[in-house]
Enzyme design. Sequence first.
Site, PDB file in Angstrom:
ATOM      1  N   GLU A   1       0.764  -1.176   0.013  1.00  0.00           N
ATOM      2  CA  GLU A   1       0.058   0.089   0.122  1.00  0.00           C
ATOM      3  C   GLU A   1       0.757   1.260   0.018  1.00  0.00           C
ATOM      4  OE1 GLU A   1      -2.688  -0.417   3.249  1.00  0.00           O
ATOM      5  OE2 GLU A   1      -3.610  -2.454   2.303  1.00  0.00           O
TER       6      GLU A   1
ATOM      7  N   GLU B   1      -4.454  -9.046  -1.086  1.00  0.00           N
ATOM      8  CA  GLU B   1      -4.864  -8.966  -0.018  1.00  0.00           C
ATOM      9  C   GLU B   1      -6.360  -8.268   0.206  1.00  0.00           C
ATOM     10  OE1 GLU B   1      -2.171  -7.248   2.731  1.00  0.00           O
ATOM     11  OE2 GLU B   1      -3.673  -5.895   3.738  1.00  0.00           O
TER      12      GLU B   1
END
Length: 488
Positions: free
Chosen positions: A216, A319
């Site tokens: 991220e 994810e």
Amino acid sequence: MARSLHTVSHFLVTALAIIPFAFADLTTTIDPSSNWGTWEGWGTSLAWWAAAFGTRDDLANIFFTTQTTTLNGVSLPGLGFNIARYNAGASSWNSINGTSMVVSPKMIPSRQIEGFWIDWASTSPSSASWNWSADSAQRAMLSKARSRGANILELFSNSPMWWMCKNHNPSGSDDGSSDNLQSWNYQSHAVYMATVAKYFADHWSTTFSSVDPFNEPSATWWNGKTGTQEGCHFDVSTQATVLNHLRTELDSRGLSSTVISASDESYYDDAAKTLQNLGSTALAKIARVNVHGYQYGSGRRDSVRSLATQYSKKLWQSEYGEGDATGHDLASNLLLDLRWLRPTAWVYWQVLDGGGWGLVDADNDKKTVGQPTQKYFVLAQFARHVKPGMRILDARSDYATAAYDAATKKLVIVAVNWGSAQYLNFDMSTFKTPGVNGAVVKRWATQIGVSTGKRYVASADTTISGTKFWSYFEKEMVQTFEVEGVVL
């Protein structure tokens, strides 16, 4: 006679009010000519839960086999994951010339993952700068997963080692939105990831098929003052530099077959922006696009799919997680992913966690394991049936997905009924061989949302009628069907 007729008619009306009519309210027509890719598998990230519970064989059996395992009095059908994502940690508690790791005041201890490269004195993995006894529990679960059949292993990073960070805090920069990796350590981060991959292969017979150096990276919540976990913001230009270094470092260690995946952006829209701005040189280093599912029901999944196709990259949902223990959000977002993102693998984040995040309720800090959530059984409807090697087909609906196994001539359909109870009809009339008329279609059912409802209950009460079959769905129910003898 009149009374008898009235009695019979009253019985029939009552029976019909109780027994659902035997016709379908919705029809799904599977497209046998479609091909949305070959399925690679299902999996989980090992950080953080495996750092807490990595020595437990029962948990390894539950997540990485399909055998039935009893956990706290509940018989669980194993999920059979074949993908494990191992986190190369960023934390160590040593001092380097009087300098130590800075820890966020809100850091949750179980989310600190012990790293291997503990100081910058040497890049040699045999030197005292490296601690290969670190992170023993997560490594143990990785080994257990591999021994149980997990055949796709990925190495990923939440943050560079703390001493590479500008503020020496692996939870992020002080403002959360600026790069926290020191510019002179861009290559060092690549060296770290490549060295870990090489050491695991040489010393523990563990081959990572892919390495992702980010997690991220475009997010602005990796804040060293408020962070609860390891994380690091990377501008897109910094990502490009690190990716180029990583390819060089992997190749120099004889790991040319280890591919690079990137960038594990949290949102679909962020992933699209990153892909559009990385530049051709860095893009050439990436074999697969990894994206997370935290935009949930929003965001342009189709844009990420289009870009991955345009750039000839594989695509994973690497994810996904949320705090809805009922399984409603998981089923909804998984179906959206399979229809619009069209990944070839799907990975759940924390299989053990609290607050509804875990497939099994657990406390990673107290190291206690509770009961499975309804979400566990919802995911079982997909993961136990859509197998690696299957061809993903277009189910032509937002409430169903389909997969085909050419070797066994088996068609798998997973469908969800969100509204009122009704029949769902499945039309296979466009298949060359739509199964055998009168043959039994095995099915499994789970009630979404209600922990006292059905939990992966198997039945053999459905049959093919000509080129169709149908099944009755309660409101918010997911069912899986296996149709034998099908030829596309």
